[in-house]
Design a protein around this motif. Sequence first.
Motif, PDB file in Angstrom:
ATOM      1  N   ASN A 247       0.827  -1.213   0.000  1.00 54.73           N
ATOM      2  CA  ASN A 247       0.000   0.000   0.000  1.00 54.73           C
ATOM      3  C   ASN A 247       0.861   1.263   0.000  1.00 54.73           C
ATOM      4  O   ASN A 247       0.567   2.224  -0.707  1.00 54.73           O
ATOM      5  CB  ASN A 247      -0.950   0.012   1.196  1.00 54.73           C
ATOM      6  N   ARG A 248       1.923   1.254   0.781  1.00 57.42           N
ATOM      7  CA  ARG A 248       2.817   2.410   0.850  1.00 57.42           C
ATOM      8  C   ARG A 248       3.459   2.664  -0.516  1.00 57.42           C
ATOM      9  O   ARG A 248       3.526   3.800  -0.987  1.00 57.42           O
ATOM     10  CB  ARG A 248       3.888   2.180   1.923  1.00 57.42           C
ATOM     11  N   SER A 249       3.904   1.597  -1.197  1.00 57.87           N
ATOM     12  CA  SER A 249       4.536   1.791  -2.509  1.00 57.87           C
ATOM     13  C   SER A 249       3.515   2.272  -3.542  1.00 57.87           C
ATOM     14  O   SER A 249       3.844   3.100  -4.389  1.00 57.87           O
ATOM     15  CB  SER A 249       5.226   0.512  -2.976  1.00 57.87           C
ATOM     16  N   LEU A 250       2.278   1.795  -3.464  1.00 58.06           N
ATOM     17  CA  LEU A 250       1.247   2.251  -4.409  1.00 58.06           C
ATOM     18  C   LEU A 250       0.888   3.719  -4.160  1.00 58.06           C
ATOM     19  O   LEU A 250       0.724   4.487  -5.111  1.00 58.06           O
ATOM     20  CB  LEU A 250      -0.001   1.366  -4.312  1.00 58.06           C
ATOM     21  N   ARG A 251       0.766   4.100  -2.899  1.00 60.78           N
ATOM     22  CA  ARG A 251       0.485   5.513  -2.592  1.00 60.78           C
ATOM     23  C   ARG A 251       1.607   6.410  -3.099  1.00 60.78           C
ATOM     24  O   ARG A 251       1.363   7.498  -3.624  1.00 60.78           O
ATOM     25  CB  ARG A 251       0.299   5.702  -1.086  1.00 60.78           C
ATOM     26  N   LYS A 252       2.841   5.960  -2.940  1.00 55.45           N
ATOM     27  CA  LYS A 252       3.991   6.748  -3.385  1.00 55.45           C
ATOM     28  C   LYS A 252       3.942   6.943  -4.903  1.00 55.45           C
ATOM     29  O   LYS A 252       4.180   8.046  -5.402  1.00 55.45           O
ATOM     30  CB  LYS A 252       5.284   6.043  -2.983  1.00 55.45           C
TER      31      LYS A 252
END
Length: 161
Positions: free
Chosen positions: A101-106
């Motif tokens: 999720n963190r990588s997708l938000r980034k």
Amino acid sequence: MLTIREIRIQTCIVHLIRNSLSFVSWKDRKAILPSIKAIYHAENADAALLRLEDFEAEWGKRYPAIGAAWRRAWEHVIPFFAFAPEIRKMIYTTNTVEALNRSLRKIIKTRGSFPNDEAAMKLLYLAIRNAGIHWRRPVAWTAAMGQFAIQFGERFAGSAD
């Protein structure tokens, strides 16, 4: 499509442990961890509740907030015990999901806007594909896959028909 009845909500055991340890002094952490591990390593929910009671008997006077935190979250801890030990090793933490999720938000945040939904979907697809390169396969994945196939049957894509 999943119905509400088929969805299981489970708390992240690792986050519950971290929350518990935030109440513990550094000198007691090594001593208290085996008692906490005994709770989530229990054979079933009933045994886990007994181990929680044992924990509270041993450590409850010194750290009452830990038992209270586990009891507040207990409704979302119980689903964990419905799974075989091979699956529990895979799902006791949500760190992998959170990292994805963190990588997708980034990826989304740095782009600002997209010409259409398809462009956003393509970018997310590529991000997931690239994120998978860095993942390591857990040691017990084969055993967990067998348990998933037994427990979820036709819903599990890895099962043979």
